[in-house]
Design an enzyme around this catalytic site. Structure first.
Site, short mmCIF file in Angstrom:
data_model
loop_
_atom_site.label_atom_id
_atom_site.label_comp_id
_atom_site.label_asym_id
_atom_site.label_seq_id
_atom_site.Cartn_x
_atom_site.Cartn_y
_atom_site.Cartn_z
CB THR A 50 -78.69 -52.97 58.10
OG1 THR A 50 -77.40 -52.61 57.60
CG2 THR A 50 -79.51 -51.71 58.33
CG ASP A 51 -79.32 -58.90 58.67
OD1 ASP A 51 -80.01 -58.60 57.68
OD2 ASP A 51 -79.74 -59.65 59.57
CB ALA A 52 -76.59 -59.79 54.03
N GLY A 53 -79.87 -59.13 54.96
CA GLY A 53 -81.29 -59.23 54.63
C GLY A 53 -81.88 -57.87 54.27
#
Lengths: 138, 138, 138, 138
Positions: free
Chosen positions: C22-25
């Site tokens: 995952t990423d910070a989005g």
């Protein structure tokens, strides 16, 4: 510049936090500090004249990480500009210990120690560091 | 420098290939060109005054990639210094197309197109680009 | 099961979304669908008796991605269980085209096409696929 | 099976090494063992009824890694099938220590300890573990 005079003074490498570094918690994924630390070590080596691809081509040896330890104090976020320090704590014939920290301005975000060894790139058998490497670093 | 006069001229971002970027084939892992492309887009946006964390905090909107296409010509290797180009091909109210290339000196290693949209950061519903963003980019 | 009778029927590989993806989005980072696609291709090859490390050791050849294209429809999130499909669209002597999709239950999240070639593992010069590989896949 | 009777017995999670996990040394990149360890912890939690996305949605809290330590004994390679163990060593109100190992058959490849804390997902302030979590794990 005066690396030869003080080879173990903390070296600092600046980098930026991108989307790829973050996770769904909104902060840098904890394993990625090991990537940041390695980028800084690579540039620290390069500044001392040690290219790792070159070392592998010339000597058939490569560095390996034998142990890593990281303590996480504060999270880094997207777009942060970080400084990663590198300090050689000790260096023997076959093992060196490097202390590293991740800073955002004056805030310490993470710190750790990385123990580095040397292996034959084909067999992965432990080797002593090549002499030119030892001379460049100590 | 004259970004305002010619905002779609190719922007170039320099980066280094580290161990983390490579795979057991001895070259950069193919998915990682998308990371390189994104780093370059982020710096291209930053040069135009667009910070993505700031945009999310201010407007509740964020960019998303709607489509990616990459053609791989030659492999990049450890320690290579690459230049990643960014060129805005078209920009509508809700979608922009960006052409990107990875160069090692005069060798083209990879090229691609990235289609970017905009969504509400909470609902992921499509949105128009915020007006200040459009003005900064076109 | 009846791979020999219908070798190009969609193969499906199940995987879980972890923090690392995952990423910070708050969603899966767009480059990571290429990782998911590759995991599924690797298992699809393995089911047909093709091990890539083995192929490299035996023939000195390895697969390379020549082109990737992904369209992103809906975001995947932490803890999602995904199914990644693999379908061989065409296969010549030196290039094959594989269609892939990422599904969460009945929702299509992403789809793409990956063009695969073959190279000598040392020189990276293009090669024909080894005959046993062609026979296993077509 | 008898998790309730012996909740701290080593849990084991099986995974495969893919191209994405390796580096140009031909082996698994050292930071990626932290990814492997986390996948195993996530499945260990899931088996005890703890979903991390669910925990964040329900309580506003999430786990964070406070400290990681890994010792690397032997390298893992492409296509290896690994087993990652998880063993809860101690668990207080706000911190737990988990011992983890990576095995290839009977060969120990890496081992480490991960200290986990709990924070508010918005402020990142330290929190006690939610009671249902403590009950599920101890």
């Amino acid at each position: 510049m005066h690396a030869a005079a003080n080879p173990s003074a903390p070296y600092r490498h600046r980098l930026r936090v991108y989307w790829e570094d973050t996770d769904a918690g909104g902060v840098v994924f904890y394993a990625n500090y090991l990537k940041f630390f390695e980028r800084a070590r690579t540039e620290w080596l390069r500044e001392r004249g040690v290219g790792q691809q070159q070392m592998k081509d010339d000597t058939g040896h490569m560095f390996v990480v034998a142990e890593s330890r990281v303590r996480y104090a504060r999270p880094a976020r997207l777009d942060d500009s970080l400084e990663i320090s590198v300090e050689l704590r000790s260096c023997g014939r076959a093992s060196m210990l490097i202390a590293q920290q991740a800073w955002r301005g004056s805030e310490l975000l993470a710190e750790g120690e990385i123990r580095i060894g040397c292996v034959d790139a084909l067999t992965f058998r432990p080797q002593r560091f090549p002499n030119p490497i030892l001379q460049a670093l100590t």
